[in-house]
Design a protein around this motif. Structure first.
Motif, PDB file in Angstrom:
ATOM      1  N   HIS A  31      25.615  30.582  63.792  1.00 19.85           N
ATOM      2  CA  HIS A  31      26.689  30.207  64.725  1.00 19.85           C
ATOM      3  C   HIS A  31      26.989  31.291  65.762  1.00 19.85           C
ATOM      4  O   HIS A  31      27.834  31.079  66.629  1.00 19.85           O
ATOM      5  N   TRP A  32      26.326  32.414  65.674  1.00 19.33           N
ATOM      6  CA  TRP A  32      26.594  33.497  66.607  1.00 19.33           C
ATOM      7  C   TRP A  32      26.442  33.096  68.074  1.00 19.33           C
ATOM      8  O   TRP A  32      27.293  33.418  68.895  1.00 19.33           O
ATOM      9  N   ARG A  35      29.442  31.299  69.226  1.00 22.23           N
ATOM     10  CA  ARG A  35      30.555  32.225  69.459  1.00 22.23           C
ATOM     11  C   ARG A  35      30.457  32.854  70.845  1.00 22.23           C
ATOM     12  O   ARG A  35      31.445  32.951  71.565  1.00 22.23           O
ATOM     13  N   TRP A  36      29.252  33.294  71.227  1.00 24.77           N
ATOM     14  CA  TRP A  36      29.069  33.893  72.556  1.00 24.77           C
ATOM     15  C   TRP A  36      29.456  32.905  73.648  1.00 24.77           C
ATOM     16  O   TRP A  36      30.147  33.251  74.590  1.00 24.77           O
ATOM     17  N   SER A  39      33.319  32.194  73.512  1.00 27.70           N
ATOM     18  CA  SER A  39      34.048  33.384  73.945  1.00 27.70           C
ATOM     19  C   SER A  39      33.879  33.596  75.440  1.00 27.70           C
ATOM     20  O   SER A  39      34.826  33.988  76.128  1.00 27.70           O
ATOM     21  N   VAL A  53      38.376  32.997  71.529  1.00 21.83           N
ATOM     22  CA  VAL A  53      37.776  32.228  70.442  1.00 21.83           C
ATOM     23  C   VAL A  53      37.196  33.242  69.471  1.00 21.83           C
ATOM     24  O   VAL A  53      36.402  34.097  69.855  1.00 21.83           O
ATOM     25  N   GLN A  54      37.627  33.150  68.218  1.00 22.64           N
ATOM     26  CA  GLN A  54      37.170  34.087  67.199  1.00 22.64           C
ATOM     27  C   GLN A  54      36.335  33.345  66.173  1.00 22.64           C
ATOM     28  O   GLN A  54      36.663  32.222  65.796  1.00 22.64           O
ATOM     29  N   GLN A  55      35.267  33.995  65.714  1.00 20.50           N
ATOM     30  CA  GLN A  55      34.427  33.383  64.692  1.00 20.50           C
ATOM     31  C   GLN A  55      35.014  33.673  63.326  1.00 20.50           C
ATOM     32  O   GLN A  55      35.401  34.799  63.022  1.00 20.50           O
ATOM     33  N   THR A  56      35.118  32.645  62.501  1.00 16.37           N
ATOM     34  CA  THR A  56      35.548  32.779  61.116  1.00 16.37           C
ATOM     35  C   THR A  56      34.305  32.647  60.240  1.00 16.37           C
ATOM     36  O   THR A  56      33.195  32.505  60.757  1.00 16.37           O
ATOM     37  N   PHE A  60      35.241  28.511  63.853  1.00 16.69           N
ATOM     38  CA  PHE A  60      35.832  29.200  64.996  1.00 16.69           C
ATOM     39  C   PHE A  60      37.318  28.900  65.078  1.00 16.69           C
ATOM     40  O   PHE A  60      37.748  27.806  64.728  1.00 16.69           O
ATOM     41  N   GLU A  85      41.663  25.816  64.282  1.00 16.39           N
ATOM     42  CA  GLU A  85      40.465  26.278  63.585  1.00 16.39           C
ATOM     43  C   GLU A  85      39.512  25.102  63.385  1.00 16.39           C
ATOM     44  O   GLU A  85      39.919  24.026  62.938  1.00 16.39           O
TER      45      GLU A  85
END
Length: 187
Positions: A31-32, A35-36, A39, A53-56, A60, A85
């Protein structure tokens, strides 16, 4: 390479458990790129109310500058902000499905096909996570939040349609379509 459809089906069934286990463990890494993307959208102010937006572990969290408003029976702190979330696993399991099909087909270039398949599925997964986040913020949080966002009715309806399409149809269908394109000769 399986010689009959029955053997191919059995190979798929054999690959599904280990592939889904590997996918489940690797979800934060897979999922990285999402996230990019998310974000970057928040950094550019798209949409304007999402601050970050933060990755959990499994998804996210969308943080906004929107206040929850006044809701009968609920009390919020004065500085409360709406956040959402999203469990991205619900919309990215197509990667595991595509991987199980690829490994079951035993294509000579299976590792390349796994890589290309994952890359091809990422935009659809990004769209699904974005649509779910926006739906939860704009459509589930109430009229006070919608007023602050100041989105037109057609924008809200677009989010609703994107949500339905990207969460109900796209995860399995895109996985099968990508696998089919990468394995045309096998099929």
């Amino acid at each position: 390479m399986p010689s009959t459809i029955g053997r191919f089906f059995l190979r798929i069934l054999a690959w599904v458990p280990p592939v889904f286990l590997a996918w489940y463990v690797l979800v934060p890494l897979l999922h990285w790129p999402i996230r990019w993307f998310l974000s970057g959208m928040a950094l550019l102010g798209v949409p304007e109310f999402v601050t970050s937006v933060q990755q959990t572990l499994h998804g996210f969290e969308f943080l906004t500058n929107l206040a929850p408003g006044v809701t009968p029976g609920q009390v919020f702190r004065a500085d409360a902000k709406v956040s959402s979330e999203v469990d991205a696993r619900l919309y990215s399991y197509g990667t595991a499905l595509m991987a199980a099909l690829t490994l079951a087909a035993w294509h000579p270039q299976r590792w390349r096909n796994l890589w290309y398949g994952w890359l091809a599925l990422l935009p659809f997964q990004m769209l699904a996570v974005f649509a779910v986040g926006m739906k939860q913020i704009l459509l589930n949080s109430g009229p006070a939040v919608r007023e602050q966002a100041a989105w037109a009715q057609w924008q809200l309806e677009t989010i609703a349609y994107l949500y339905q399409f990207s969460t109900l149809i796209m995860p399995p269908v895109t996985a099968l379509a990508v696998w089919f394109v990468l394995h045309r000769k096998f099929v």
